[in-house]
Motif scaffolding. Structure first.
Motif, short mmCIF file in Angstrom:
data_model
loop_
_atom_site.label_atom_id
_atom_site.label_comp_id
_atom_site.label_asym_id
_atom_site.label_seq_id
_atom_site.Cartn_x
_atom_site.Cartn_y
_atom_site.Cartn_z
N THR A 1 0.86 -1.20 0.00
CA THR A 1 0.00 0.00 0.00
C THR A 1 0.89 1.24 0.00
O THR A 1 1.99 1.23 0.57
N SER A 2 0.39 2.29 -0.62
CA SER A 2 1.18 3.52 -0.65
C SER A 2 1.26 4.08 0.78
O SER A 2 0.40 3.78 1.62
N LEU A 3 2.27 4.88 1.01
CA LEU A 3 2.43 5.44 2.36
C LEU A 3 1.21 6.26 2.74
O LEU A 3 0.76 6.24 3.89
N GLU A 4 0.65 6.98 1.76
CA GLU A 4 -0.51 7.84 2.05
C GLU A 4 -1.69 6.97 2.49
O GLU A 4 -2.39 7.28 3.45
N GLU A 5 -1.89 5.86 1.76
CA GLU A 5 -3.04 5.02 2.10
C GLU A 5 -2.86 4.39 3.49
O GLU A 5 -3.78 4.37 4.31
N ARG A 6 -1.64 3.90 3.73
CA ARG A 6 -1.38 3.28 5.04
C ARG A 6 -1.58 4.31 6.16
O ARG A 6 -2.18 4.03 7.19
N SER A 7 -1.10 5.52 5.89
CA SER A 7 -1.24 6.59 6.88
C SER A 7 -2.71 6.88 7.15
O SER A 7 -3.13 7.07 8.30
N GLN A 8 -3.51 6.89 6.06
CA GLN A 8 -4.95 7.16 6.26
C GLN A 8 -5.62 6.10 7.12
O GLN A 8 -6.47 6.39 7.96
N TRP A 9 -5.24 4.84 6.89
CA TRP A 9 -5.82 3.77 7.71
C TRP A 9 -5.50 3.98 9.19
O TRP A 9 -6.33 3.81 10.07
N MET A 10 -4.25 4.36 9.44
CA MET A 10 -3.83 4.56 10.84
C MET A 10 -4.59 5.75 11.45
O MET A 10 -4.99 5.70 12.61
N HIS A 11 -4.77 6.80 10.64
CA HIS A 11 -5.54 7.95 11.15
C HIS A 11 -6.99 7.54 11.44
O HIS A 11 -7.60 8.02 12.39
N LYS A 12 -7.53 6.65 10.60
CA LYS A 12 -8.93 6.22 10.83
C LYS A 12 -9.04 5.51 12.17
O LYS A 12 -10.02 5.69 12.89
N ILE A 13 -8.06 4.68 12.49
CA ILE A 13 -8.09 4.00 13.81
C ILE A 13 -7.99 5.05 14.91
O ILE A 13 -8.75 5.02 15.89
N ALA A 14 -7.06 6.00 14.74
CA ALA A 14 -6.90 7.06 15.76
C ALA A 14 -8.21 7.84 15.94
O ALA A 14 -8.63 8.11 17.07
N ASP A 15 -8.86 8.17 14.82
CA ASP A 15 -10.13 8.92 14.90
C ASP A 15 -11.17 8.14 15.70
O ASP A 15 -11.87 8.69 16.55
N ALA A 16 -11.24 6.83 15.40
CA ALA A 16 -12.26 6.01 16.08
C ALA A 16 -11.97 5.92 17.57
O ALA A 16 -12.89 5.97 18.40
N ILE A 17 -10.69 5.81 17.93
CA ILE A 17 -10.34 5.76 19.37
C ILE A 17 -10.75 7.08 20.02
O ILE A 17 -11.33 7.10 21.11
N GLU A 18 -10.46 8.16 19.32
CA GLU A 18 -10.81 9.48 19.86
C GLU A 18 -12.32 9.60 20.07
O GLU A 18 -12.79 10.06 21.11
N ASN A 19 -13.09 9.14 19.08
CA ASN A 19 -14.55 9.22 19.17
C ASN A 19 -15.12 8.36 20.28
O ASN A 19 -16.20 8.60 20.78
N LYS A 20 -14.40 7.28 20.61
CA LYS A 20 -14.92 6.36 21.63
C LYS A 20 -14.18 6.53 22.95
O LYS A 20 -14.09 5.57 23.73
N LEU A 21 -13.63 7.70 23.18
CA LEU A 21 -12.81 7.94 24.37
C LEU A 21 -13.50 7.44 25.66
O LEU A 21 -12.91 6.68 26.43
N VAL A 22 -14.74 7.85 25.86
CA VAL A 22 -15.40 7.53 27.13
C VAL A 22 -15.65 6.02 27.24
O VAL A 22 -15.35 5.39 28.26
N LEU A 23 -16.15 5.44 26.16
CA LEU A 23 -16.44 3.99 26.16
C LEU A 23 -15.16 3.20 26.47
O LEU A 23 -15.15 2.29 27.31
#
Ligand code: NDP
Length: 483
Positions: free
Chosen positions: A60-82
């Motif tokens: 995968t291109s670096l940009e694509e891999r980076s986006q996947w990692m950001h998506k995980i980070a976003d989801a963790i951020e959104n579920k902070l309290v849970l």
């Protein structure tokens, strides 16, 4: 009762043996969920899935891999309290700590490596006069194993997984059997965002069979492990004949050196934290306190007073400074050290007893404990207790402080409190530890190398060090015809 599942090839799976382990809420001392007791066969399935996913993920291109990692980070951020509530329930730590530290840091681990992977460059060397140029490619290793402990569950799990994935590897990971919940929730996040199947596989179970199967598997090229020194030693022995790459982050017995010329108020406040944060269950806690003789009595009084004010209680209560210890076995182990104080001519200055918390009578609570010791050679000062227990004793000179600091098998971190820059530099240079904090504690910049020396481990995590660990350098030398 909830049964969490393994996450293999993008699917939730029950263990092949259909055997399950009980998962406790340490604040109440009761079972609240079950996890798979995975065996070799489950690890085998996970390794095969990871192997199959590797060619596509590593391409995968670096940009694509980076986006996947950001998506995980976003989801963790959104579920902070849970996630924070789950971490607190699973581990016994105060919810306030999970909300402020554990989960935000897990998010940052993914965020940091999402960005770092796009900046990870390799070297080129032109050999002038020889008409050759050397350049180094950094290739992902393939399938790698990540094994983490219970004290900072998602924080340390993601600290390994994020750089491994960022570097283009596929992962088979095992969280501690005592705290599996947030890693399970991470697999739910992967499912929700359609993370490519087989790239991250999470297998739950006991260290002795599930963890061991990961370490023994010939297709797993590297093991990143955080845990006890004894387990690390065993892993090193098992992996050596297969020449696996190893990163071992192990135990600590960290000195906290306090000089009379320090900023006293800042030191006192921070020392309370560095002694008892997370019930003292942080590998970086300053568990051996050495104080310059001339302020020893004053410090002793002030420290004991401050610690007596700490509240041990229900982890979900915002007023609790300390929650429960992680398990009954661990509580008993820590109590064993306290009971042994008498035989070592040591004096318990405060704490030392279990605490009954209203409505949580079966929880594993312990008072924060300060023990005054007579010698740095006693068991209390030489063995990792990993609970809310610190020792203290005076020193006469800078030389003696250094001698005490280094006279231990561990070398993870150390803290120095002084306003004398020359002394700070001298000691920082001479202390045998991977991390030295001067006038601060647990102040982490994710770009910096993290790890210990001596029996505290081998290798470094953090920043580009982790990306280097999870890649293999290949040097290419090209000769060309000059004009
Ligand atoms: P352990 O060494 O008992 O376990 C760590 C992990 O290894 C767990 O997932 C465990 O599984 C697994 N494991 C156990 N045996 C094996 C095996 N034979 N092969 C493969 N994996 C195995 O440590 P703890 O979980 O008790 O954690 C506390 C320790 O971690 C302390 O010593 C602490 O200092 C250290 N630590 C070090 C840090 C550092 O950065 N240096 C940071 C945090 C903690 P299971 O839980 O199922 O037994």
């Amino acid at each position: 009762m909830q049964r969490i599942k393994n996450y293999i090839n993008g699917e939730f799976c029950t263990p092949s043996s259909d055997k399950w382990l009980d998962n406790y809420n340490p604040a109440k001392g009761e079972v609240y969920s079950q996890l798979p007791n995975s065996q070799k066969e489950d690890v085998e399935k996970a390794v095969m899935a990871a192997k199959k996913a590797f060619p596509a993920w590593s391409a995968t291109s670096l940009e694509e891999r980076s986006q996947w990692m950001h998506k995980i980070a976003d989801a963790i951020e959104n579920k902070l309290v849970l996630l924070a509530e789950a971490e607190s329930k699973d581990n016994g730590k105060p919810l306030s700590l999970a909300l402020a530290v554990d989960i935000p840091r897990a998010m940052s681990n993914f965020r940091f490596y999402a960005n770092a992977l796009t900046q990870f460059a390799s070297e080129a060397h032109e050999s002038v006069g020889k008409n050759t140029i050397n350049f180094t490619l950094r290739k992902p290793l393939g399938v790698v194993g990540c094994i983490s402990p219970w004290n900072l569950p998602l924080y340390l799990f993601s600290w390994k997984i994020a750089p491994a994935l960022a570097a283009g590897n596929c992962v088979v990971a095992k969280p501690s059997e005592v705290t599996p919940m947030t890693s399970y929730l991470l697999s739910e996040i992967c499912k929700e965002i359609d993370f490519p199947e087989g790239v991250l596989n999470i297998v739950h179970g006991l260290g002795a069979n599930c963890g061991q199967a990961i370490v023994e598997h010939p297709q797993i090229k590297a093991i990143s492990f955080t845990g006890g020194t004894k387990t690390g030693e065993h892993i090193a022995r098992t992996a050596a004949p297969m020449f696996k790459k190893l990163s071992l982050e192990l135990g600590g017995k960290n000195p906290n050196l306090i000089f009379a010329d320090c900023n006293y108020d800042k030191m006192l406040k921070t020392t309370v934290k560095s002694s008892f944060a997370n019930q003292g269950q942080i590998c970086l806690c300053g568990s051996r306190i050495f104080v310059e003789e001339k302020i020893y009595d004053q410090f002793k009084d002030d420290f004991v007073k401050a610690v007596k004010k700490l509240k041990v209680g229900d982890p979900s209560d915002a007023k609790s400074d300390l929650g429960a210890l992680v398990s009954k076995e661990h509580l008993e182990k820590v109590q064993g050290y306290i009971e042994g104080a008498k035989d070592q001519e040591a004096t318990i200055l405060c704490g030392g007893k279990p605490v009954k918390v209203d409505g949580h009578e079966n929880g594993y609570y312990l008072e924060p404990t300060i023990i005054e010791v007579k010698s740095n050679h006693c068991k209390l000062n030489q063995e990792e207790i990993f609970g809310p227990v610190v020792t203290m004793m005076p020193f006469k000179s800078e030389e003696q402080a250094l001698e005490f600091a280094n006279d231990v098998r561990y070398g993870l971190s150390s803290t120095i409190w002084t306003s004398n820059i020359d002394r700070a530099m001298r000691l920082s240079n001479s202390i045998e530890a991977g991390i030295v904090w001067v006038n601060t504690w647990l102040n982490r910049d994710l770009r910096t190398p993290f790890g210990g020396s001596k029996d505290s481990g081998v290798g470094r995590e953090g920043g580009f060090e982790a990306l280097k660990f999870f890649t293999e350098p290949k040097n290419i030398c090209i000769s060309y015809e000059a004009y």
